[in-house]
Design a protein around this motif. Structure first.
Motif, PDB file in Angstrom:
ATOM      1  N   ARG A   1       0.851  -1.190   0.000  1.00  0.00           N
ATOM      2  CA  ARG A   1       0.000   0.000   0.000  1.00  0.00           C
ATOM      3  C   ARG A   1       0.889   1.243   0.000  1.00  0.00           C
ATOM      4  O   ARG A   1       1.950   1.255   0.619  1.00  0.00           O
ATOM      5  CB  ARG A   1      -0.915   0.025   1.225  1.00  0.00           C
ATOM      6  N   TRP A   2       0.396   2.286  -0.653  1.00  0.00           N
ATOM      7  CA  TRP A   2       1.161   3.534  -0.695  1.00  0.00           C
ATOM      8  C   TRP A   2       1.116   4.257   0.643  1.00  0.00           C
ATOM      9  O   TRP A   2       2.002   5.048   0.959  1.00  0.00           O
ATOM     10  CB  TRP A   2       0.606   4.447  -1.796  1.00  0.00           C
ATOM     11  N   SER A   3       0.083   4.014   1.429  1.00  0.00           N
ATOM     12  CA  SER A   3      -0.034   4.700   2.710  1.00  0.00           C
ATOM     13  C   SER A   3      -0.685   3.787   3.733  1.00  0.00           C
ATOM     14  O   SER A   3      -1.388   2.835   3.392  1.00  0.00           O
ATOM     15  CB  SER A   3      -0.856   5.990   2.560  1.00  0.00           C
ATOM     16  N   GLN A   4      -0.431   4.116   4.990  1.00  0.00           N
ATOM     17  CA  GLN A   4      -1.055   3.440   6.115  1.00  0.00           C
ATOM     18  C   GLN A   4      -2.008   4.459   6.753  1.00  0.00           C
ATOM     19  O   GLN A   4      -1.567   5.529   7.189  1.00  0.00           O
ATOM     20  CB  GLN A   4      -0.011   2.979   7.133  1.00  0.00           C
ATOM     21  N   VAL A   5      -3.297   4.143   6.812  1.00  0.00           N
ATOM     22  CA  VAL A   5      -4.305   5.121   7.207  1.00  0.00           C
ATOM     23  C   VAL A   5      -4.949   4.696   8.529  1.00  0.00           C
ATOM     24  O   VAL A   5      -5.442   3.573   8.650  1.00  0.00           O
ATOM     25  CB  VAL A   5      -5.382   5.273   6.111  1.00  0.00           C
ATOM     26  N   TYR A   6      -4.937   5.628   9.501  1.00  0.00           N
ATOM     27  CA  TYR A   6      -5.442   5.333  10.836  1.00  0.00           C
ATOM     28  C   TYR A   6      -6.465   6.404  11.258  1.00  0.00           C
ATOM     29  O   TYR A   6      -6.314   7.588  10.947  1.00  0.00           O
ATOM     30  CB  TYR A   6      -4.308   5.338  11.869  1.00  0.00           C
TER      31      TYR A   6
END
Length: 319
Positions: free
Chosen positions: A59-64
């Protein structure tokens, strides 16, 4: 769950799109000279994760989702921290037509992905669409360098903080409104019209190469029953126009515009029934797609998107 992510520095990017004066070829994937400004913030600035929304490898980003607590930034509840984590970037670029193969020379107009460039592009897009923040797009609360073992290592990474958007995906809502039924229900058509209208407006406002897919288009319903589309993820956006035709060609603007239209077509097909487990066959979903276009021409013939793109869709006709 509660996982701590420390905010180390605020990042202030220039107001222009990142390709201007940027050459991302110097290892280890950092811009040199640094075109943005870093400013330290108090070490009590912490993002407490309450829900991982979009995490994992490839994934290009980790979203929280979570809460920000900071003596200098204040407390913000129910916000989203999007961390660009280079070790998990996909090995292949989903937009290969815009990128150089790994290890090859990258010019100042390269679209090779780095954490800095993705965060910068996202911030640029949010600033460009400032009047839409909080309605058609989330509200941006800033860009930061962050670190946490929970992300995957203890090195600083670029991140953006924004408001949380609830609701459901456009696919889920359109199916609720009858987009995969054959009973002539057209309630879903208004949402798809809003989808095409908004993407066309983004182009007019100066953005293209949007990541238009089911997960990035949410529908938020009001207590009164009205639906609003909210668009997510502008990390790959670029200007839809430049001062000269040569610059437009260098930055592949026409290809990006075509790419957006192709993504719209693909999402519409999914909305019309091209989803896992649906056994209706291709002709009904093609007919629903054509029925949408005919509905739009009848009910909203003056729409700018329809005037510009409508003739391109005549091939959708089902006999």
């Amino acid at each position: 769950m509660s996982t701590r992510i420390d905010l180390l520095r605020r990042v202030e990017f220039p107001s222009h799109w990142p390709s201007k004066g940027v050459d991302p070829r110097s290892p280890p994937f950092e811009l040199s000279p640094r075109p943005y400004r870093l400013s330290d913030i108090p070490n009590d600035s912490v993002f407490h994760v309450t829900e991982p929304i979009y995490v994992g490898e490839d994934r290009w980003s980790q979203v929280y989702r979570g809460t920000l607590q900071s003596s200098s930034l204040g407390t913000r509840e129910n916000v989203v921290l999007k961390v660009f984590f280079q070790p998990y970037f996909p090995c292949s670029d989903p937009d290969a037509s815009f990128s150089s193969p790994p290890g090859t020379f990258s010019s100042p107009t390269s679209y090779r992905h780095t954490e800095e460039l993705l965060a910068w592009a996202e911030v640029w897009a949010y600033q460009k669409l400032g009047h839409l923040q909080g309605t058609k797009i989330p509200r941006l609360h800033g860009a930061f360098q962050v670190e946490s073992p929970a992300i995957g290592d203890s090195q600083p990474h670029f991140a953006v903080l924004m408001s949380y958007v609830g609701g459901v995906t456009i696919l889920e809502r359109c199916i609720e409104l009858g987009s995969v039924s054959d009973n002539g229900d057209t309630r879903w058509c208004s949402l798809v019209r809003d989808l095409f209208k908004q993407v066309h407006e983004f182009h007019q406002l100066g953005l293209c190469n949007l990541d238009i897919r089911e997960a990035n288009v949410k529908v938020v319903s009001s207590p009164e029953g009205s639906d609003t589309l909210v668009f997510l993820d502008f990390a790959t956006a670029r200007p839809s126009t430049f001062a000269t035709e040569l610059q437009k060609e260098q930055h592949k603007v026409n290809r990006a515009l075509v790419n957006d239209l192709a993504h719209l077509r693909g999402l519409l097909l999914t909305i019309c029934g091209d989803v896992p487990g649906w056994k209706g066959g291709p002709k009904p979903l093609f007919k629903r797609r054509w029925d949408f276009l005919q509905w739009a021409r009848k009910e909203h013939a003056g729409d700018a998107w329809l005037k510009e793109w409508g003739s391109d869709f005549n091939c959708w006709k089902v006999d």
